[in-house]
Write a protein that holds these residues in place. Structure first.
Motif, PDB file in Angstrom:
ATOM      1  N   LYS A 139       0.833  -1.209   0.000  1.00 44.45           N
ATOM      2  CA  LYS A 139       0.000   0.000   0.000  1.00 44.45           C
ATOM      3  C   LYS A 139       0.864   1.254   0.000  1.00 44.45           C
ATOM      4  O   LYS A 139       0.565   2.233  -0.708  1.00 44.45           O
ATOM      5  N   ARG A 142       2.380   1.852  -3.458  1.00 42.77           N
ATOM      6  CA  ARG A 142       1.430   2.301  -4.477  1.00 42.77           C
ATOM      7  C   ARG A 142       1.151   3.796  -4.395  1.00 42.77           C
ATOM      8  O   ARG A 142       0.630   4.369  -5.358  1.00 42.77           O
ATOM      9  N   PRO A 146       1.272   4.636  -8.393  1.00 45.28           N
ATOM     10  CA  PRO A 146      -0.141   4.221  -8.447  1.00 45.28           C
ATOM     11  C   PRO A 146      -0.513   3.445  -9.701  1.00 45.28           C
ATOM     12  O   PRO A 146      -1.516   2.722  -9.700  1.00 45.28           O
ATOM     13  N   GLY A 168      -4.286  -3.434  -3.573  1.00 45.69           N
ATOM     14  CA  GLY A 168      -4.120  -3.027  -4.959  1.00 45.69           C
ATOM     15  C   GLY A 168      -3.304  -3.938  -5.840  1.00 45.69           C
ATOM     16  O   GLY A 168      -3.019  -3.578  -6.994  1.00 45.69           O
TER      17      GLY A 168
END
Length: 208
Positions: A139, A142, A146, A168
């Motif tokens: 996390k 990211r 992203p 993600g």
């Protein structure tokens, strides 16, 4: 190769001590719905396993070679029928791989390594060993990355797989918690039971 479309968002990692058992493992996984697998080149006669599995499963099988370290490894895996390559890292020789047509899942852990992997055309960054930081580390990564597709590998069981997907990850790579000892000659019925439990655990997240 779309990693988000892998069944159960799962890439099985087959790393065994017996070539025939490794082949049976790949085929059993496919029969039970885990149709994406990498065969580690540390497995005895791994290229033979890939060739035979490709023959059995056909050209559309999501079948790759893992622990690819050199350009020669990459070329031999491509000749054996691998449709993608997985590396624990990225050495200079592999950057000059003669198989640019094959998707690469490049191993990385640090932000600098993530940048190197993406600059060298990684289909996804294999976050390895993911267990060092867990879903929280993914996390955090990211935030600055992203748009980078991450596939965590290393120490992943069903519970942590759900955590990584929630953080993600496009998919997860899983070895012994799923494969167990099957690739070394272990019980295939036990493998089928582990796959059934894995499918049940992952179905809710994948469907979400």
């Amino acid at each position: 190769m779309n990693l988000t479309e892998l069944p159960y968002r799962t890439l099985a990692i087959v790393r065994g001590t017996d070539r025939d058992a490794a082949l049976r493992t790949v085929l059993t996984l496919a029969e039970e719905g885990i149709t994406a697998a990498e065969v580690s080149l540390t497995t005895p006669d791994a290229l033979w396993v890939i060739t035979r599995a490709r023959r059995e499963l056909g050209p559309r099988a999501t079948l790759g070679a893992g622990t690819v370290l050199t350009g020669e490894d990459a070329a031999r895996a491509a000749d054996a029928g691998a449709s993608f390559l997985v590396t624990p890292g990225l050495g200079e020789d592999l950057r000059r791989s003669p198989t640019p047509e094959l998707p690469l899942l490049i191993g990385a852990l640090t932000p600098s390594e993530v940048i190197t992997a993406t600059e060298n055309g990684a289909l996804a960054v294999k976050l390895f060993p993911a267990s060092l930081g867990g879903p929280g580390y993914l996390k955090a990564l990211r935030d600055p990355f992203p748009t980078v597709p991450f596939l965590p590998v290393g120490g992943i069981d069903a519970a942590s797989a759900l955590g990584y997907l929630a953080a993600g990850a496009v998919a997860v790579g899983v070895g012994s918690p799923l494969v167990g000892d099957a690739a070394g000659g272990g019980d295939l019925d036990a493998l089928r039971e582990r796959v059934a439990r894995w499918r049940t655990a992952l179905t809710e997240e994948v469907a979400a």
